[in-house]
Scaffold this motif. Structure first.
Motif, PDB file in Angstrom:
ATOM      1  N   VAL A  24       0.813  -1.246  -0.032  1.00  0.00           N
ATOM      2  CA  VAL A  24      -0.021  -0.064  -0.056  1.00  0.00           C
ATOM      3  C   VAL A  24       0.767   1.272   0.142  1.00  0.00           C
ATOM      4  O   VAL A  24       0.565   2.257  -0.782  1.00  0.00           O
ATOM      5  N   ALA A  25       1.987   1.420   0.938  1.00  0.00           N
ATOM      6  CA  ALA A  25       2.698   2.411   0.995  1.00  0.00           C
ATOM      7  C   ALA A  25       3.347   2.549  -0.459  1.00  0.00           C
ATOM      8  O   ALA A  25       3.477   3.651  -1.074  1.00  0.00           O
ATOM      9  N   ARG A  26       3.994   1.763  -1.235  1.00  0.00           N
ATOM     10  CA  ARG A  26       4.342   1.944  -2.405  1.00  0.00           C
ATOM     11  C   ARG A  26       3.451   2.389  -3.293  1.00  0.00           C
ATOM     12  O   ARG A  26       3.748   3.364  -4.149  1.00  0.00           O
ATOM     13  N   GLU A  27       2.301   1.978  -3.415  1.00  0.00           N
ATOM     14  CA  GLU A  27       1.232   2.317  -4.363  1.00  0.00           C
ATOM     15  C   GLU A  27       0.821   3.547  -3.986  1.00  0.00           C
ATOM     16  O   GLU A  27       0.109   4.168  -4.997  1.00  0.00           O
ATOM     17  N   LEU A  28       0.685   4.122  -2.967  1.00  0.00           N
ATOM     18  CA  LEU A  28       0.178   5.178  -2.785  1.00  0.00           C
ATOM     19  C   LEU A  28       0.911   6.426  -3.278  1.00  0.00           C
ATOM     20  O   LEU A  28       0.481   7.647  -3.461  1.00  0.00           O
ATOM     21  N   ALA A  50       6.079   8.258   1.492  1.00  0.00           N
ATOM     22  CA  ALA A  50       5.026   7.697   2.559  1.00  0.00           C
ATOM     23  C   ALA A  50       6.023   6.542   3.104  1.00  0.00           C
ATOM     24  O   ALA A  50       7.141   5.928   2.562  1.00  0.00           O
ATOM     25  N   GLU A  51       5.637   6.359   4.344  1.00  0.00           N
ATOM     26  CA  GLU A  51       6.466   5.073   5.117  1.00  0.00           C
ATOM     27  C   GLU A  51       5.415   4.210   5.711  1.00  0.00           C
ATOM     28  O   GLU A  51       4.248   4.601   6.176  1.00  0.00           O
ATOM     29  N   ALA A  52       5.696   2.976   5.720  1.00  0.00           N
ATOM     30  CA  ALA A  52       5.032   1.830   6.409  1.00  0.00           C
ATOM     31  C   ALA A  52       5.445   1.561   7.676  1.00  0.00           C
ATOM     32  O   ALA A  52       6.618   1.451   7.889  1.00  0.00           O
ATOM     33  N   TYR A  53       4.517   1.275   8.348  1.00  0.00           N
ATOM     34  CA  TYR A  53       4.783   0.923   9.827  1.00  0.00           C
ATOM     35  C   TYR A  53       4.003  -0.517  10.118  1.00  0.00           C
ATOM     36  O   TYR A  53       2.643  -0.688   9.822  1.00  0.00           O
ATOM     37  N   LEU A  54       4.804  -1.451  10.286  1.00  0.00           N
ATOM     38  CA  LEU A  54       4.513  -2.805  10.144  1.00  0.00           C
ATOM     39  C   LEU A  54       3.604  -3.439  11.695  1.00  0.00           C
ATOM     40  O   LEU A  54       4.038  -2.858  12.808  1.00  0.00           O
ATOM     41  N   ILE A 107       1.889   9.411   5.871  1.00  0.00           N
ATOM     42  CA  ILE A 107       2.146  10.298   4.449  1.00  0.00           C
ATOM     43  C   ILE A 107       2.993  11.314   4.718  1.00  0.00           C
ATOM     44  O   ILE A 107       2.729  12.259   5.657  1.00  0.00           O
ATOM     45  N   ARG A 108       4.281  11.385   4.267  1.00  0.00           N
ATOM     46  CA  ARG A 108       5.031  12.276   4.520  1.00  0.00           C
ATOM     47  C   ARG A 108       5.145  13.711   3.840  1.00  0.00           C
ATOM     48  O   ARG A 108       5.731  14.755   4.179  1.00  0.00           O
ATOM     49  N   ALA A 109       4.770  13.523   2.524  1.00  0.00           N
ATOM     50  CA  ALA A 109       4.924  14.826   1.711  1.00  0.00           C
ATOM     51  C   ALA A 109       4.169  14.694   0.485  1.00  0.00           C
ATOM     52  O   ALA A 109       3.607  13.489  -0.267  1.00  0.00           O
ATOM     53  N   LEU A 110       3.588  15.875  -0.201  1.00  0.00           N
ATOM     54  CA  LEU A 110       2.625  16.138  -1.030  1.00  0.00           C
ATOM     55  C   LEU A 110       3.417  16.847  -2.230  1.00  0.00           C
ATOM     56  O   LEU A 110       4.187  17.917  -1.879  1.00  0.00           O
ATOM     57  N   LEU A 189      11.632   0.978   4.578  1.00  0.00           N
ATOM     58  CA  LEU A 189      10.153   0.973   4.729  1.00  0.00           C
ATOM     59  C   LEU A 189       9.705   2.478   4.044  1.00  0.00           C
ATOM     60  O   LEU A 189       8.532   2.814   4.306  1.00  0.00           O
ATOM     61  N   ARG A 190      10.379   3.422   3.749  1.00  0.00           N
ATOM     62  CA  ARG A 190      10.132   4.331   3.281  1.00  0.00           C
ATOM     63  C   ARG A 190      10.437   4.687   1.517  1.00  0.00           C
ATOM     64  O   ARG A 190      11.264   4.161   1.019  1.00  0.00           O
TER      65      ARG A 190
END
Length: 216
Positions: A24-28, A50-54, A107-110, A189-190
């Motif tokens: 999901v993080a990658r596809e966002l 975006a960063e994933a948190y497992l 979500i880290r940046a737009l 994971l970022r």
DNA sequence: AAAACGATCTACT
DNA sequence: GTAGATCGTTTTG
């Protein structure tokens, strides 16, 4: 992009979020994040970082030591927001995977693309490239606070995500360690876009294909 | 009730 | 690169 065109983009559905958090993080990356700040005022842009948190074995995850009042949204169904305060700012996450599995994507940046003037008012005058570069700045630009914690992102109102008209090609995606975490900091994971001025923090990363952790 | 802790940001060197 | 501000939440006593 006009408001009419923005509203025509397909809202991401529950199934998008109900998958492994790294995927999901990658596809966002490249997807739109929208905030209806006032009637007829759409703020937002495309996600560039975006960063994933497992849910498992990730001591940087807020839910690592179980459920609390703050992180309750992470244990709910996928496709809802988890918003928390840090220092004087807020950070926005999207909850992923099955209900009861506390994984989420920060979500880290737009890349700001809609309602730029309003966002500049909310942030105070600042260059376009700094408008939503960093998770706290992003929330300030979009007027997101704890009241939106738990919000259902699949409704297509107030706060939601939408598919973009054209996809990001895989070779523009880089992977690296998460920023700011004090534990489990080595995990790649970022996810962020190469050569993108709207990305925050460190810009160096490995191509997606070179990182085994990034391939769910 | 008090202490400790940041998934941050800005300013500065 | 590093230091310090600053405050809601969690942990500890």
């Amino acid at each position: 992009m006009s408001e009419v065109a923005c509203r025509a983009l397909p809202v991401l559905s529950r199934g998008f979020y109900d998958r492994p958090v790294q995927l999901v993080a990658r596809e966002l990356l490249g997807k739109w994040l929208f905030r209806e700040w006032a009637p007829g005022v759409l703020l937002g842009g495309r996600i560039v970082e975006a960063e994933a948190y497992l849910a498992e074995n990730d001591s940087a995850n807020h839910a690592f030591r179980g459920r609390t009042r703050r992180n309750a949204s992470m244990f709910g169904p996928p496709g809802h927001a988890y918003v928390y305060a840090i220092h004087t700012r807020y950070c926005l996450n999207v909850v992923t995977e099955a209900e009861g599995v506390p994984s989420a994507v920060l979500i880290r940046a737009l890349e700001p693309l809609s309602g730029v003037e309003t966002m500049q008012q909310l942030r105070g005058a600042c260059p376009l490239r700094e408008l939503a570069r960093g998770p706290g700045k992003l929330c300030q630009a979009l007027g997101i606070d704890r009241r939106l914690d738990g919000w259902d992102l699949t409704l297509g109102q107030t706060l939601w995500l939408a598919d973009s008209a054209d996809a990001i090609s895989a070779d523009r995606i880089l992977v690296g360690p998460r920023i700011g975490v004090t534990s489990a900091k080595e995990l790649p994971l970022r996810f962020f876009l190469a050569n993108c001025p709207f990305v925050s923090g460190h810009r160096r990363g490995l191509p997606l294909s070179a990182s085994p952790h990034s391939r769910p």
